[in-house]
Design a protein around this motif. Structure first.
Motif, mmCIF file in Angstrom:
data_model
loop_
_atom_site.group_PDB
_atom_site.id
_atom_site.type_symbol
_atom_site.label_atom_id
_atom_site.label_comp_id
_atom_site.label_asym_id
_atom_site.label_seq_id
_atom_site.Cartn_x
_atom_site.Cartn_y
_atom_site.Cartn_z
ATOM 1 N N GLY A 121 0.725 -1.238 -0.091
ATOM 2 C CA GLY A 121 -0.003 -0.054 -0.007
ATOM 3 C C GLY A 121 0.823 1.238 -0.079
ATOM 4 N N ARG A 122 2.026 1.066 0.741
ATOM 5 C CA ARG A 122 2.707 2.325 0.837
ATOM 6 C C ARG A 122 3.535 2.615 -0.318
ATOM 7 N NH1 ARG A 122 5.473 6.144 3.406
ATOM 8 N NH2 ARG A 122 7.938 6.114 3.159
ATOM 9 N N GLN A 123 3.713 1.849 -1.268
ATOM 10 C CA GLN A 123 4.352 2.162 -2.675
ATOM 11 C C GLN A 123 3.091 2.973 -3.478
ATOM 12 O OE1 GLN A 123 7.293 0.999 -2.681
ATOM 13 N NE2 GLN A 123 6.793 0.030 -0.894
ATOM 14 N N SER A 124 1.941 2.949 -3.299
ATOM 15 C CA SER A 124 1.071 3.881 -3.754
ATOM 16 C C SER A 124 0.731 5.045 -3.006
ATOM 17 C CB SER A 124 -0.381 3.248 -4.279
ATOM 18 O OG SER A 124 -0.088 2.134 -4.809
ATOM 19 N N ARG A 125 1.356 5.411 -1.874
ATOM 20 C CA ARG A 125 1.076 6.486 -1.316
ATOM 21 C C ARG A 125 1.116 7.936 -2.178
ATOM 22 N NH1 ARG A 125 2.798 7.569 4.805
ATOM 23 N NH2 ARG A 125 4.615 8.443 4.101
ATOM 24 N N GLY A 126 -0.098 8.632 -2.154
ATOM 25 C CA GLY A 126 -0.037 10.081 -2.929
ATOM 26 C C GLY A 126 -0.826 9.785 -4.166
ATOM 27 N N LEU A 127 -0.854 8.523 -4.724
ATOM 28 C CA LEU A 127 -1.615 8.058 -5.894
ATOM 29 C C LEU A 127 -3.051 8.173 -5.719
ATOM 30 C CD1 LEU A 127 0.391 5.283 -7.458
ATOM 31 C CD2 LEU A 127 0.395 7.787 -8.078
ATOM 32 N N PRO A 128 -4.067 8.815 -6.580
ATOM 33 C CA PRO A 128 -5.297 8.762 -6.561
ATOM 34 C C PRO A 128 -5.849 7.285 -6.435
ATOM 35 C CG PRO A 128 -4.880 9.767 -8.696
ATOM 36 C CD PRO A 128 -3.651 9.282 -7.949
ATOM 37 N N VAL A 129 -6.809 6.965 -5.586
ATOM 38 C CA VAL A 129 -7.443 5.595 -5.703
ATOM 39 C C VAL A 129 -8.461 5.922 -7.325
ATOM 40 C CG1 VAL A 129 -9.532 4.530 -4.694
ATOM 41 C CG2 VAL A 129 -8.010 5.530 -3.173
ATOM 42 N N ALA A 130 -8.228 4.637 -7.922
ATOM 43 C CA ALA A 130 -8.765 4.549 -9.018
ATOM 44 C C ALA A 130 -9.576 2.985 -9.305
ATOM 45 C CB ALA A 130 -7.799 4.942 -10.395
ATOM 46 N N ILE A 131 -10.603 2.743 -8.789
ATOM 47 C CA ILE A 131 -11.049 1.462 -8.773
ATOM 48 C C ILE A 131 -12.221 1.549 -9.924
ATOM 49 C CG2 ILE A 131 -12.531 -0.049 -7.515
ATOM 50 C CD1 ILE A 131 -10.826 0.778 -5.084
ATOM 51 N N ASP A 132 -12.254 0.712 -10.799
ATOM 52 C CA ASP A 132 -12.944 0.645 -11.890
ATOM 53 C C ASP A 132 -13.983 -0.409 -11.743
ATOM 54 O OD1 ASP A 132 -14.162 0.324 -14.477
ATOM 55 O OD2 ASP A 132 -12.399 -0.929 -15.294
ATOM 56 N N GLY A 133 -15.170 0.261 -11.372
ATOM 57 C CA GLY A 133 -16.594 -0.238 -11.309
ATOM 58 C C GLY A 133 -17.455 -0.602 -12.378
ATOM 59 N N SER A 134 -16.679 -0.524 -13.610
ATOM 60 C CA SER A 134 -17.717 -0.387 -14.662
ATOM 61 C C SER A 134 -17.812 -1.881 -15.587
ATOM 62 C CB SER A 134 -16.897 0.433 -15.984
ATOM 63 O OG SER A 134 -15.684 -0.089 -16.359
ATOM 64 N N GLY A 135 -18.641 -2.205 -16.465
ATOM 65 C CA GLY A 135 -18.657 -3.464 -17.033
ATOM 66 C C GLY A 135 -19.141 -4.497 -16.225
ATOM 67 N N ALA A 136 -18.469 -5.830 -16.084
ATOM 68 C CA ALA A 136 -19.076 -6.883 -15.329
ATOM 69 C C ALA A 136 -18.863 -6.452 -13.967
ATOM 70 C CB ALA A 136 -18.072 -7.985 -15.742
ATOM 71 N N ALA A 137 -18.264 -5.311 -13.437
ATOM 72 C CA ALA A 137 -18.094 -5.178 -11.972
ATOM 73 C C ALA A 137 -19.286 -4.792 -11.414
ATOM 74 C CB ALA A 137 -16.940 -4.324 -11.801
#
Lengths: 243, 105
Positions: A121-137
């Motif tokens: 998780g720490r490797q992504s610190r500062g990046l915006p959360v970008a969770i894809d909820g499209s399509g089959a999700a």
């Protein structure tokens, strides 16, 4: 991707913006707690990151190289896995890896799992959360949303009643946060240790006197997926510090 | 025990340097009971010493009111290149020593 699906995706991604903009729990914490999170010398979560780095070198590194190769991964999780047909959390991914290499799964609250997910998780610190909820999700997202808005427990409360409708107001001396998961696993002063989102949700559900969701259940994954998607745009803070 | 040690790598002679140390420790107060109603034995770091090239910088007595994973911060005046040594002992009888080097220009 067809034009229609692209348009649908754009609408879905914009949905959280129609309500209150996502707001990190970091900003609701006291200045002392914020300072504790922001100073790497003072943030106790870094102890688990350090432990995670030791575990990483023992196993993960032989395939994945340096932990830096994981940058961006936790910003995309929980992620809908088409092969499984359901969302999978970062901890679930770690266990997939462990199963592939013939090792026993770690439980979500084990020190090992907390340490490795804190490191990743720490490797992504500062990046915006970008969770894809499209399509089959979308079905999983709707399941998660239903769990979030459904009244439950002896207190007959839904998550949304406080964390959507009343967020920012006060409950006794504390400000009601939006319940954003962008800093997990995080260090809670109340826990005197690092804890997972599973643990936080168990606390919430027992708090309204409902039956906690079983760990590793599809409902747990769907709720975490919805929560993650709801936090899209917030910066990853792992390992965060909360009161 | 895991430790996060923060000592500047270099300093100017006579400068005050800030030293921060975060120790992973349960700091069990001895006041709590477990699920079976038994008292959880006290397990705290009770003694902490920092020396700089052999001279004592600070000596601390810690008590059960201190939270888990204690964070300590203090200052020392940089005089000569050398080592800061940190030693602490807890109720289990275990003690640990960590060292950080500093170059004074």
């Amino acid at each position: 991707m067809t034009r229609l699906r692209r348009r649908l995706r754009a609408v879905l991604l914009a949905l959280p913006l129609l309500g209150a903009a996502p707001h990190s729990g970091h900003d609701d914490a006291s200045p002392a707690v914020q300072a504790m999170q922001d100073d790497d010398a003072e943030n106790p979560g870094l102890l688990w990151v350090q432990q995670g780095a030791a575990l990483w070198d023992q196993g993960c590194a032989s395939c994945h190289g340096a932990p830096g190769s994981m940058r961006g991964v936790s910003a995309r999780h929980p992620q809908f896995d088409p092969a499984l047909g359901r969302p999978i959390t970062l901890a679930g991914r770690v266990n997939q890896c462990r199963a592939r290499t013939g090792e026993a799964a770690w439980t979500p609250d084990s020190e090992e799992m907390l340490s490795v997910t804190a490191l990743v998780g720490r490797q992504s610190r500062g990046l915006p959360v970008a969770i894809d909820g499209s399509g089959a999700a979308q079905a999983a997202l709707e399941q998660g949303r239903a769990l979030f808005t459904e009244r439950q427990g002896q207190l007959n409360l839904s998550c949304a009643q406080c964390h959507d409708d009343l967020a920012g107001q006060r409950l006794g001396g504390a400000r009601i946060p939006q319940g954003q998961p962008n800093g997990y696993p995080l260090y809670r002063l109340e826990w005197q240790g690092l804890g997972s989102l599973d643990r936080r949700l168990r606390n919430c559900l027992t708090g309204v006197r409902a039956e906690p969701l079983p760990p590793g259940s599809p409902e747990m994954a769907a709720l975490q997926f919805y929560l993650g998607w709801r936090s899209n745009g917030l910066r990853v803070e792992t390992p965060a510090v909360r009161p | 025990m895991r430790v996060l040690l923060n000592v500047p790598k270099t300093a100017k002679k006579g400068e005050a340097v800030e030293i921060k140390i975060l120790i992973s420790h349960p700091m069990e107060s001895g006041q709590r009971r477990d699920e079976m109603g038994q008292v959880v034995p006290r397990m705290v770091i009770h003694d902490f010493v920092c020396t700089y090239n052999g001279a004592e910088v600070i000596r601390l007595a810690l008590f059960p009111a201190i939270a888990a994973n204690p964070f300590l911060a203090f200052s020392a005046r940089a005089e000569d290149s050398g080592a800061f040594t940190f030693t602490w002992a807890d109720d289990s009888g275990a003690s640990q020593t960590e060292t950080a080097l500093i170059v004074v220009e």
